[in-house]
Design an enzyme around this catalytic site. Structure first.
Site, PDB file in Angstrom:
ATOM      1  N   HIS A  37      33.724  46.841  36.247  1.00 50.13           N
ATOM      2  CA  HIS A  37      33.737  45.375  35.657  1.00 50.13           C
ATOM      3  C   HIS A  37      32.344  44.727  35.506  1.00 50.13           C
ATOM      4  O   HIS A  37      32.155  43.470  35.590  1.00 50.13           O
ATOM      5  CB  HIS A  37      34.621  44.364  36.312  1.00 50.13           C
ATOM      6  CG  HIS A  37      35.873  45.016  36.767  1.00 50.13           C
ATOM      7  ND1 HIS A  37      36.729  45.498  35.959  1.00 50.13           N
ATOM      8  CD2 HIS A  37      36.432  45.106  37.926  1.00 50.13           C
ATOM      9  CE1 HIS A  37      37.904  45.876  36.643  1.00 50.13           C
ATOM     10  NE2 HIS A  37      37.620  45.909  37.816  1.00 50.13           N
ATOM     11  N   CYS A  38      31.333  45.548  35.247  1.00 48.28           N
ATOM     12  CA  CYS A  38      29.957  45.115  35.076  1.00 48.28           C
ATOM     13  C   CYS A  38      29.422  44.426  36.222  1.00 48.28           C
ATOM     14  O   CYS A  38      28.608  43.283  36.241  1.00 48.28           O
ATOM     15  CB  CYS A  38      29.689  44.142  33.906  1.00 48.28           C
ATOM     16  SG  CYS A  38      30.195  44.753  32.260  1.00 48.28           S
ATOM     17  N   ALA A  39      30.068  44.835  37.505  1.00 46.85           N
ATOM     18  CA  ALA A  39      29.718  44.241  38.685  1.00 46.85           C
ATOM     19  C   ALA A  39      29.111  44.948  39.630  1.00 46.85           C
ATOM     20  O   ALA A  39      29.818  45.013  41.084  1.00 46.85           O
ATOM     21  CB  ALA A  39      30.374  43.012  38.871  1.00 46.85           C
TER      22      ALA A  39
END
Lengths: 99, 150
Positions: A56-58
């Site tokens: 999640h782009c994290a």
């Protein structure tokens, strides 16, 4: 809806909910110890449930907590309680595939 | 068989549960890392190559069932093969995974690995299955950059 969904999935064997803040947005992230989020995502997709799976782009925060990836369902005004039940049943299907 | 059953066949689930050759190799003379940044799958492949023959091969890493099973089956299949045969197998597996060639076309070229052919129906999962193969390719070629499916 979020609290209904959290209750619906939290009792599923082996499932751990990620993110339990009191004031959180309408998202429900979860992991299984032995089943990778991408496998979960593919099976839910086949059951007609769209979720996001992965970092999640994290990525830094995932590394920080030692989680390889999560599966995340997001709820919006157009979702219904019945759809949450479909999600819970679809997750049960994941467990069947991986018995 | 549904597409999902075809993807998660018992053999694949078994390789995921108990991956073969899952260990680091101290006396490896070829080694490469493979990384799929979009999904986070990470694999290291170790090879001991002697006179152009893969005497031993192993892997370690984390990823989904498809990537782990694919890596596990790959090590089983490549052990004892020479470099040219390994390269040919890589090419054929790649064609199978991307759907470039049908099941019938690759059947006698990929052997047991045909069980992974269900992956081509799931475009998002092709990279999971091909990561280990790209990585062993990099290891044999002695590339210093981590292999990537991107």
């Amino acid at each position: 809806m979020l609290s209904y969904a959290t209750d619906a999935v939290a009792s599923i064997d082996g499932l751990r909910v990620i993110g339990t803040a009191k004031e959180k947005a309408g998202v429900l992230s979860f992991v299984f110890d032995q089943i990778h989020a991408h496998d979960v995502g593919t099976i839910l997709d086949q059951e007609g449930v769209a979720v996001r799976a992965g970092h999640h782009c994290a990525m830094p925060v995932m590394q920080r907590f030692g989680v390889p990836a999560t599966t995340r369902a997001s709820f919006a005004f157009y979702n219904t309680i019945e759809e949450v039940d479909v999600l819970a049943r679809a997750i049960e299907r994941v467990l069947k595939v991986f018995h | 068989m549904s597409e999902l059953d075809e993807l998660y066949q018992e053999v694949i689930l078994d390789h995921n549960r108990s991956p073969r050759n899952y260990r680091a190799m101290a006396d490896a003379n070829h080694k490469a890392e493979g990384y799929n940044p979009l999904c986070g799958d990470h694999v290291t492949v170790f090879v001991r190559l002697e006179n152009g023959v893969i005497q031993d091969i192993s892997f370690q890493g984390s990823g989904c069932a498809i990537s782990k099973a694919s890596a596990s089956m790959m090590t089983d299949e490549l052990k004892g093969k020479n470099e040219a045969t390994a390269q040919a197998l890589f090419d054929n597996v790649h064609k199978m995974l991307t759907g470039d060639e049908s099941d019938e076309q690759v059947a006698d070229k990929v052997g047991k690995l045909q069980i992974l052919s269900g992956v081509c129906k799931f475009p998002a999962r092709v990279k999971c299955a091909s990561l280990a193969w790209h990585t062993v390719n990099a290891a044999l070629k002695g590339e210093s950059q981590p292999a990537s499916t991107e």
